[in-house]
Design a protein around this motif. Structure first.
Motif, PDB file in Angstrom:
ATOM      1  N   LEU A 275       0.588  -1.246   0.338  1.00  0.00           N
ATOM      2  CA  LEU A 275      -0.325  -0.114   0.107  1.00  0.00           C
ATOM      3  C   LEU A 275       0.820   1.686   0.278  1.00  0.00           C
ATOM      4  O   LEU A 275       0.637   2.354  -1.059  1.00  0.00           O
ATOM      5  CB  LEU A 275      -0.712  -0.328   1.400  1.00  0.00           C
ATOM      6  N   TRP A 276       1.824   1.279   1.372  1.00  0.00           N
ATOM      7  CA  TRP A 276       2.502   2.650   0.874  1.00  0.00           C
ATOM      8  C   TRP A 276       3.447   2.398  -0.503  1.00  0.00           C
ATOM      9  O   TRP A 276       3.629   3.901  -0.890  1.00  0.00           O
ATOM     10  CB  TRP A 276       3.699   2.287   1.432  1.00  0.00           C
ATOM     11  N   ARG A 277       3.683   1.256  -1.182  1.00  0.00           N
ATOM     12  CA  ARG A 277       4.345   1.488  -2.578  1.00  0.00           C
ATOM     13  C   ARG A 277       3.598   2.336  -3.096  1.00  0.00           C
ATOM     14  O   ARG A 277       4.393   2.407  -4.190  1.00  0.00           O
ATOM     15  CB  ARG A 277       5.339   0.417  -2.529  1.00  0.00           C
ATOM     16  N   GLY A 278       2.557   2.105  -3.236  1.00  0.00           N
ATOM     17  CA  GLY A 278       1.548   2.579  -4.155  1.00  0.00           C
ATOM     18  C   GLY A 278       0.403   1.610  -4.672  1.00  0.00           C
ATOM     19  O   GLY A 278      -0.651   1.884  -6.225  1.00  0.00           O
ATOM     20  N   TYR A 279       0.391   0.636  -4.407  1.00  0.00           N
ATOM     21  CA  TYR A 279      -0.389   0.162  -4.794  1.00  0.00           C
ATOM     22  C   TYR A 279      -1.860  -0.516  -4.204  1.00  0.00           C
ATOM     23  O   TYR A 279      -1.782  -0.228  -3.087  1.00  0.00           O
ATOM     24  CB  TYR A 279       0.283  -1.735  -4.826  1.00  0.00           C
ATOM     25  N   ARG A 280      -2.775  -0.853  -5.185  1.00  0.00           N
ATOM     26  CA  ARG A 280      -4.010  -1.055  -5.071  1.00  0.00           C
ATOM     27  C   ARG A 280      -4.785  -2.663  -4.005  1.00  0.00           C
ATOM     28  O   ARG A 280      -3.996  -2.965  -5.124  1.00  0.00           O
ATOM     29  CB  ARG A 280      -5.645  -0.619  -5.787  1.00  0.00           C
ATOM     30  N   VAL A 281      -4.593  -2.961  -3.503  1.00  0.00           N
ATOM     31  CA  VAL A 281      -4.602  -4.321  -2.398  1.00  0.00           C
ATOM     32  C   VAL A 281      -5.681  -4.670  -2.538  1.00  0.00           C
ATOM     33  O   VAL A 281      -6.573  -4.493  -1.635  1.00  0.00           O
ATOM     34  CB  VAL A 281      -3.930  -4.843  -1.541  1.00  0.00           C
ATOM     35  N   CYS A 282      -6.062  -5.652  -3.114  1.00  0.00           N
ATOM     36  CA  CYS A 282      -7.385  -6.818  -2.523  1.00  0.00           C
ATOM     37  C   CYS A 282      -7.297  -8.140  -1.885  1.00  0.00           C
ATOM     38  O   CYS A 282      -6.682  -8.661  -2.984  1.00  0.00           O
ATOM     39  CB  CYS A 282      -8.240  -7.501  -4.001  1.00  0.00           C
ATOM     40  N   ILE A 283      -8.003  -8.644  -1.358  1.00  0.00           N
ATOM     41  CA  ILE A 283      -7.942  -9.614  -0.432  1.00  0.00           C
ATOM     42  C   ILE A 283      -8.895 -10.551  -0.586  1.00  0.00           C
ATOM     43  O   ILE A 283      -9.527  -9.986   0.322  1.00  0.00           O
ATOM     44  CB  ILE A 283      -6.992  -8.969   1.035  1.00  0.00           C
ATOM     45  N   SER A 284      -8.661 -11.823  -0.185  1.00  0.00           N
ATOM     46  CA  SER A 284      -9.939 -13.281   0.264  1.00  0.00           C
ATOM     47  C   SER A 284      -9.124 -13.763   1.250  1.00  0.00           C
ATOM     48  O   SER A 284      -8.294 -14.050   1.011  1.00  0.00           O
ATOM     49  CB  SER A 284     -10.246 -13.943  -1.280  1.00  0.00           C
ATOM     50  N   THR A 285     -10.011 -13.570   2.556  1.00  0.00           N
ATOM     51  CA  THR A 285      -9.340 -14.315   3.600  1.00  0.00           C
ATOM     52  C   THR A 285      -9.983 -14.847   4.464  1.00  0.00           C
ATOM     53  O   THR A 285     -12.027 -14.766   3.995  1.00  0.00           O
ATOM     54  CB  THR A 285      -8.830 -12.998   4.519  1.00  0.00           C
ATOM     55  N   HIS A 286      -9.311 -16.397   5.028  1.00  0.00           N
ATOM     56  CA  HIS A 286     -10.614 -17.020   6.302  1.00  0.00           C
ATOM     57  C   HIS A 286      -9.941 -16.931   6.655  1.00  0.00           C
ATOM     58  O   HIS A 286     -10.614 -17.054   8.303  1.00  0.00           O
ATOM     59  CB  HIS A 286     -10.933 -18.710   5.373  1.00  0.00           C
ATOM     60  N   SER A 287      -9.583 -15.836   6.989  1.00  0.00           N
ATOM     61  CA  SER A 287      -8.770 -15.239   8.406  1.00  0.00           C
ATOM     62  C   SER A 287      -9.150 -14.523   9.550  1.00  0.00           C
ATOM     63  O   SER A 287      -8.577 -13.352   8.391  1.00  0.00           O
ATOM     64  CB  SER A 287      -7.319 -15.490   8.510  1.00  0.00           C
TER      65      SER A 287
END
Lengths: 382, 159
Positions: A275-287
């Motif tokens: 995120l800091w580097r400027g990417y947009r991040v999407c995560i799927s998770t069960h945690s």
């Protein structure tokens, strides 16, 4: 793209996701999280997908059902329903009138993705400790898996000499992060490219004199984490460039796979670096640990906390090395969506443990069980 | 036996008020009554016990009501929902339980009957303030559960 809505696509009845800088999808198995994320890539990276498939002799043409099957994998063509109240897609509030036309439209060759997709099946991308090439997979395997595996080979193929030490490596990752990963995942072992045989392979070892541990002797968590780390290495250039300019999005399916909570928190710190580097991040998770991080950051924001508090979240004694990452995390937007068993998405971004909504209070089922256990214990202990 | 009955001849007698009258104004709206709830009464435990032991920790309220032909009772503490306060909550619950056991055992028995009938804990944490900073996966939540205290909630519904 800021918002993606799918209607009657596979298990999804109605999913409407407005993306933040960090977007997290939770929900039971087969509720459509992965389908939505793969659609994000399909729509954003159509020309890249076409280019890659053609490179490997796969035709990108035919009906929408065939295009979908080629991309999502064998048997998935049926996720698109052409009947009266059939499937539809909306991007940023505008319906996509003919997805078939949009996907099959020609365009300039594109060699780099806009969406870097790290699939849940990343462990099977390794064979004998080396990433499998695109054509090593079956034609019915999902594009995301084939492409990810193949892309891992690029950085590894360029390594020689001292550069064959992959972890720890001083020009990769901040020292604090390396320390967390060493403590939580590698436990004093180094990861390197073994070139004692004609066929290169990744091995773990404590020192040059120690025997090398091949892939199949690694712990389940190490086998899951190393392919993730290799992908992240590519996304985190060591040079003065913050990010891969062509890549806007990073999708990570289930970053927690096989990992102890300490390792999950280290993986989440890597996500904050993205995120800091400027990417947009999407995560799927069960945690729930993944959501713990988001909830913690939200609380730090709301209570006027600082980068020091973010460092505390990750158990770091010194905040300074990650201060820019922590400060960036506090300024980013975060969204969390719950995909329920009926294929409907709900915004649970507040993650309020006292919400009157069961979905939000139970973090989409991730803490609901703990709440129930707590209630039973409290009742018995009353 | 209602809460009023249970309070007779105890330090709670004289503190049993109709409806939510014993509950401070800022907490009343957060306590709702479900369908079929009648005969609501409330006790400010803090006031009831402050004369005898002003510095001892006390749970805030006892509430009694009837539903399904049965008398019910819960103990409610209005408190900021933060892990820093878990220790205080445990102390309050322990001291209040000991005090009730000693001088108002019928009220405790009524709560025990409620717990059994509703299959639900009776020591309730009403969250005050804007934030609830405890969630069920935290060790603090497990400490609370072990002491018989339910996760903090912004609204309580008597049923």
């Amino acid at each position: 793209m800021k918002r993606l809505a799918l209607h009657n696509v596979g298990p999804i009845t109605n999913a409407d996701v407005t993306f933040g800088d960090l977007t997290v999808l939770v929900g039971p198995q087969a509720s459509g999280k992965s389908i939505l994320l793969q659609w994000l890539k399909l729509l954003e990276d159509t020309q890249y997908i076409r280019t890659r498939l053609r490179q490997y002799g796969v035709e990108w043409n035919g009906s929408l059902s065939r295009l979908i099957e080629t991309y999502f994998g064998e048997g998935m063509g049926g996720i698109w329903r052409p009947d009266a109240d059939g499937s539809s897609i909306t991007v940023d509030g505008d319906p996509v009138p003919s997805p078939e036309t949009r996907l099959s439209r020609g365009g300039p060759r594109r060699d780099e993705p806009s969406v870097f997709y790290i699939p849940a099946q990343r462990a099977i991308s390794m064979r004998e400790g080396w990433p499998r090439p695109f054509s090593d997979f079956g034609p019915g395997d999902p594009f995301a898996v084939r492409d990810y595996s193949d892309r891992l080979r690029i950085p590894l193929g360029h390594m020689s000499g001292a550069a064959s030490e992959l972890f720890p490596r001083t020009n990769k990752l901040k020292a604090a992060l390396r320390g967390l990963l060493d403590d939580a995942v590698f436990r004093g072992f180094g990861l390197k490219v073994d070139r004692t045989h004609p066929q290169r392979r990744l091995v773990l070892g404590r020192s040059k004199d120690d025997g090398a541990l091949p892939f199949m002797t690694w712990s389940a968590g190490q086998r899951e984490f190393v392919p993730l780390l290799l992908g992240l290495y590519w996304l985190l250039p060591a040079a003065k460039v913050a990010k891969r300019p062509e890549v806007e999005w990073v999708v990570i399916e289930e970053p927690e796979m096989g990992l102890h909570p300490r390792a999950i928190s280290a993986a989440m710190l890597l996500v904050l670096e993205l995120l800091w580097r400027g990417y947009r991040v999407c995560i799927s998770t069960h945690s729930p640990h993944v959501l713990d991080v988001l909830w913690g950051i939200r609380a730090i924001q709301e209570h006027g906390g600082s980068a020091r508090d973010v460092a505390d979240l990750f158990g770091l004694r010194h905040a300074a090395p990650i201060t820019p990452i922590a400060e960036a995390a506090l300024g980013k937007t975060r969204r969390v969506y719950y995909f329920d068993a009926n294929g409907v998405s709900r915004d649970i971004s507040d993650l309020d443990p006292a919400s009157e909504s069961d979905d939000e209070r139970g973090w989409g089922g991730l803490t609901g069980f703990s709440e129930r256990v707590g209630d039973v214990v409290a009742r018995l202990a009353s | 036996m209602t809460l009023g009955d249970a309070a007779e001849g105890t330090p709670l007698e004289g503190h049993v008020l109709k409806g939510k009258d014993a509950i401070k104004g800022e907490h009343r709206n957060a306590i709702a009554t479900g369908r079929g709830v009648t005969g609501l009464t409330s006790v400010n435990l803090e006031e009831a016990y402050s004369a005898g032991s002003p510095n001892a920790p006390h749970w805030d309220y006892a509430v009694g009501w009837q539903s399904g032909g049965m008398a019910r009772c819960w103990f409610i503490e209005a408190h900021p929902a933060n892990t820093r306060h878990v220790g205080a909550m445990l102390d309050k619950r322990k001291a209040t339980r000991a005090r009730l056991d000693s001088d108002a055992p019928a009220a405790l028995a009524l709560a025990e009957a409620t717990r059994t009938a509703l299959r639900s804990p009776v020591w309730r944490w009403l969250a005050t303030g804007a934030h609830v900073d405890i969630h069920p996966n935290m060790p603090a939540a497990r400490l609370l559960a072990t002491a018989g205290i339910v996760m903090p909630a912004r609204r309580l519904s008597l049923r």
